[in-house]
Design a protein around this motif. Structure first.
Motif, PDB file in Angstrom:
ATOM      1  N   THR A 183       0.829  -1.202   0.000  1.00  0.00           N
ATOM      2  CA  THR A 183       0.000   0.000   0.000  1.00  0.00           C
ATOM      3  C   THR A 183       0.865   1.254   0.000  1.00  0.00           C
ATOM      4  N   TYR A 184       0.310   2.305  -0.571  1.00  0.00           N
ATOM      5  CA  TYR A 184       1.015   3.572  -0.735  1.00  0.00           C
ATOM      6  C   TYR A 184       0.013   4.695  -0.514  1.00  0.00           C
ATOM      7  N   PHE A 185       0.491   5.842  -0.020  1.00  0.00           N
ATOM      8  CA  PHE A 185      -0.415   6.967   0.100  1.00  0.00           C
ATOM      9  C   PHE A 185      -0.417   7.732  -1.214  1.00  0.00           C
ATOM     10  N   GLY A 186      -1.578   7.743  -1.860  1.00  0.00           N
ATOM     11  CA  GLY A 186      -1.747   8.453  -3.123  1.00  0.00           C
ATOM     12  C   GLY A 186      -3.227   8.611  -3.408  1.00  0.00           C
ATOM     13  N   CYS A 187      -3.585   9.530  -4.288  1.00  0.00           N
ATOM     14  CA  CYS A 187      -4.998   9.804  -4.572  1.00  0.00           C
ATOM     15  C   CYS A 187      -5.739  10.220  -3.311  1.00  0.00           C
TER      16      CYS A 187
ATOM     17  N   ASP B 106       1.765  12.224   0.155  1.00  0.00           N
ATOM     18  CA  ASP B 106       2.291  12.751   1.414  1.00  0.00           C
ATOM     19  C   ASP B 106       3.813  12.624   1.438  1.00  0.00           C
ATOM     20  N   GLU B 107       4.386  12.877   2.606  1.00  0.00           N
ATOM     21  CA  GLU B 107       5.846  12.940   2.724  1.00  0.00           C
ATOM     22  C   GLU B 107       6.548  11.611   2.455  1.00  0.00           C
ATOM     23  N   THR B 108       5.806  10.514   2.420  1.00  0.00           N
ATOM     24  CA  THR B 108       6.426   9.205   2.151  1.00  0.00           C
ATOM     25  C   THR B 108       6.558   8.922   0.655  1.00  0.00           C
ATOM     26  N   GLY B 109       5.884   9.715  -0.185  1.00  0.00           N
ATOM     27  CA  GLY B 109       5.779   9.385  -1.609  1.00  0.00           C
ATOM     28  C   GLY B 109       7.098   9.266  -2.332  1.00  0.00           C
ATOM     29  N   TRP B 110       8.007  10.270  -2.140  1.00  0.00           N
ATOM     30  CA  TRP B 110       9.250  10.247  -2.904  1.00  0.00           C
ATOM     31  C   TRP B 110      10.150   9.087  -2.508  1.00  0.00           C
ATOM     32  N   SER B 111      10.109   8.682  -1.245  1.00  0.00           N
ATOM     33  CA  SER B 111      10.968   7.563  -0.836  1.00  0.00           C
ATOM     34  C   SER B 111      10.322   6.222  -1.150  1.00  0.00           C
ATOM     35  N   THR B 112       8.991   6.113  -0.955  1.00  0.00           N
ATOM     36  CA  THR B 112       8.332   4.811  -1.146  1.00  0.00           C
ATOM     37  C   THR B 112       7.998   4.541  -2.603  1.00  0.00           C
ATOM     38  N   GLN B 113       7.314   5.466  -3.251  1.00  0.00           N
ATOM     39  CA  GLN B 113       6.943   5.264  -4.653  1.00  0.00           C
ATOM     40  C   GLN B 113       8.050   5.702  -5.612  1.00  0.00           C
ATOM     41  N   GLY B 114       8.803   6.744  -5.198  1.00  0.00           N
ATOM     42  CA  GLY B 114       9.746   7.362  -6.126  1.00  0.00           C
ATOM     43  C   GLY B 114      11.171   6.847  -6.067  1.00  0.00           C
ATOM     44  N   TYR B 115      11.500   5.994  -5.078  1.00  0.00           N
ATOM     45  CA  TYR B 115      12.850   5.416  -4.962  1.00  0.00           C
ATOM     46  C   TYR B 115      13.937   6.488  -4.978  1.00  0.00           C
ATOM     47  N   MET B 116      13.671   7.645  -4.351  1.00  0.00           N
ATOM     48  CA  MET B 116      14.649   8.728  -4.411  1.00  0.00           C
ATOM     49  C   MET B 116      15.980   8.332  -3.779  1.00  0.00           C
TER      50      MET B 116
ATOM     51  N   VAL C 229      18.262  15.190   1.976  1.00  0.00           N
ATOM     52  CA  VAL C 229      16.981  15.460   1.317  1.00  0.00           C
ATOM     53  C   VAL C 229      15.884  15.398   2.364  1.00  0.00           C
ATOM     54  N   VAL C 230      15.107  16.469   2.452  1.00  0.00           N
ATOM     55  CA  VAL C 230      14.004  16.543   3.408  1.00  0.00           C
ATOM     56  C   VAL C 230      12.684  16.520   2.648  1.00  0.00           C
ATOM     57  N   MET C 231      11.798  15.653   3.069  1.00  0.00           N
ATOM     58  CA  MET C 231      10.482  15.519   2.425  1.00  0.00           C
ATOM     59  C   MET C 231       9.390  15.726   3.471  1.00  0.00           C
ATOM     60  N   GLU C 232       8.600  16.784   3.304  1.00  0.00           N
ATOM     61  CA  GLU C 232       7.500  17.122   4.197  1.00  0.00           C
ATOM     62  C   GLU C 232       6.192  17.033   3.404  1.00  0.00           C
ATOM     63  N   SER C 233       5.076  17.106   4.115  1.00  0.00           N
ATOM     64  CA  SER C 233       3.804  16.892   3.421  1.00  0.00           C
ATOM     65  C   SER C 233       3.367  18.100   2.603  1.00  0.00           C
TER      66      SER C 233
END
Length: 512
Positions: free
Chosen positions: A372-376, A448-458, A476-480
């Motif tokens: 699961t991922y936070f999106g939509c 949300d703030e998890t998107g770039w690391s979880t979905q985006g493999y940054m 790299v800092v990722m905030e919502s």
């Protein structure tokens, strides 16, 4: 002189025969389709039902001003196939499934004649006249479009179709108006035999497929007819019955709904392909020729992807009436077998990450087979469609790896605790006195703030870029950004003012 004329006539006849044979395409498979309202099409068709391959054609049996069709001409087989103001039929997805599973040089054409509410007697040559005398008033307009003889129109169109292709089968869906009549199979045989004779067809080369009416498992109004339909192969040797078990229906329990028609059509195709010696791929064959999606939950075989990037889904849910996969807004109806397994194959998907949901009887949920991922603006399922070697930039490589940390901090501007996700490079722990540049990486709306690391493999992207010397080590800092929920102006407020407020807390958070 007479002998010369005779020779010339014979030569002309041979030339005409030669032209006729050469015009007929042996790889153009024609199917005759007849019946009553469920064959006619009672469900409203949707946008997806109007998109069709040019390999699937319909020979218009009537003039149709709605679609610009002229009787006796071939057209792409988009819904509606029957007449104006009719809907989706099993034939729509019969044809689609056939061309998906036949060689690319094979085309499929259908000749479609059906009259809602009619008894099988309407298609019997010696019973038609008497039956029409008793036809209800609402049926007369439909009959008039076929010059009061649907059977003759079917034969007329079939003879036109025979000039272009080869008749390979007959599809029937009828029986509701004959419910309980034990002699119905004999009447169907009469229609079948007449078609064979009038079109010079051989029974062993032209099978008949008959579909069940709405099943008892969905409270079918005419479900008592199904045991009678089941006896049809006892009367017609080259015949198969297509099950309606598990198929969803309309509120009247007499007609299938759009999802039911789509699945029923695919079942017709599966039966026809089986009679041709070609069965649809088994689950084992699908697994053999596809790979698991990398986004699957551990131990889950599905979803899967083939070489063309089509996704395959398989879910066991025997008590559900309708199941769909919704990928980025495109909905795919899943087929339910008689054991309760639902399956579907999608169109080719573009490479990259896709959010998707399951629609269970219309209610949107996540797939237990997917991570699961936070999106939509909510938790969603996801499927990763991989790139080729060019996608190695986001895949883990044998290089030093940094860390991704979840950090909690107190935001004075909002007087509450917040969470951010922070990437630190591989050397970070070893160089405690070194200062690093910081990249503030913002996700898109609805994430949300998890998107770039979880979905985006940054983290993989940064590890690889740093190892190749293409960028300097950085934090790299990722905030919502407070845009997890899509923009929705409050009732009674100015839309432009609301838009300026949307996500406006982000700048304050970053600066302060």
């Amino acid at each position: 002189m007479k002998s010369i004329k005779l020779i010339m006539a014979l030569l002309a006849g041979l030339l005409l025969t030669s032209l006729t044979v050469s015009a007929q395409d042996a790889n153009f498979y024609i199917y005759l389709c007849l019946g009553q309202s469920n064959m006619e099409g009672n469900a409203r068709y949707e946008a997806q039902d109007t998109l069709v391959s040019p390999r699937f054609q319909v020979l218009s049996a009537v003039d149709n001003k709605e679609l610009g069709r002229v009787k006796g001409k071939w057209y792409p087989a988009r819904a509606p196939l029957c007449r104006q103001r009719t809907g989706l039929t099993p034939v729509d997805y019969f044809g689609r499934t056939m061309i998906e599973n036949l060689p690319e040089n094979v085309r499929v054409g259908v000749v479609h004649v059906a009259v809602g509410g009619c008894k099988i007697e309407l298609f019997q040559k010696d019973k038609r006249g008497e039956y029409i005398k008793t036809a209800p008033q609402w049926m007369l307009g439909m009959l008039k479009e076929y010059d009061n003889d649907p059977y003759a129109r079917l034969v007329e169109m079939a003879k036109i179709a025979q000039k272009d292709g080869v008749i390979k089968g007959i599809l029937l869906h009828q029986g509701e108006s004959n419910t309980g009549e034990e002699e119905w199979p004999a009447k169907v045989k009469d229609v079948y035999d007449n078609l064979l004779a009038d079109l010079n067809l051989k029974a062993e080369e032209v099978p008949l497929l008959a579909g069940e009416v709405v099943n008892a498992d969905h409270g079918g109004t005419c479900a008592a007819m199904n045991p009678i339909i089941a006896t049809l192969p006892q009367v017609i040797k080259n015949c198969a019955v297509v099950s309606s078990k598990g198929l969803s229906c309309a509120a009247d329990h007499l007609h299938f709904d759009a999802a039911g028609y789509r699945v029923l059509g695919r079942r017709y195709a599966a039966a026809m392909l089986k009679m041709m010696g070609k069965e649809l791929p088994t689950t084992e064959e699908v697994i053999k020729n596809t790979v698991e999606a990398s986004s699957n939950m551990h131990g889950c075989d599905f979803p899967r992807l083939d070489k063309e990037n089509r996704a395959y889904f398989r879910i066991f849910s025997p008590d559900v009436k309708r199941l769909q996969v919704d990928i980025c807004g495109k909905k795919y109806d899943m087929d339910k077998d008689e054991q309760g397994w639902w399956t579907v194959k999608t169109d080719p998907l573009v490479v990259g990450f896709h959010y998707y949901f399951l629609l269970v009887d219309g209610f949107s949920v996540i797939d237990p087979m997917s991570c699961t991922y936070f999106g939509c603006s909510r938790m969603a399922s996801g499927i990763e469609v991989p790139e080729g070697k060019e996608g190695d930039y986001y895949r883990p490589q044998n290089v030093p790896h940094g860390q991704v940390r979840t950090c909690t901090y107190y935001a004075e501007s909002q007087q509450r605790f917040r969470r951010c996700v922070v990437y630190t490079p591989a050397e970070y722990e070893k160089n405690t006195k070194k200062r690093y540049p910081v990249l503030y990486l913002q996700h898109g709306m609805g994430e949300d703030e998890t998107g770039w690391s979880t979905q985006g493999y940054m983290y993989n992207i940064l590890d690889n870029q740093i190892a190749e010397g293409k960028c300097v080590p950085m934090i790299v800092v990722m905030e919502s950004g407070d845009v997890e929920v899509g923009f929705r102006p409050r009732p009674g407020k100015n839309v432009n003012d609301e838009r300026n407020l949307y996500g406006s807390s982000f700048a304050t958070l970053m600066i302060n």
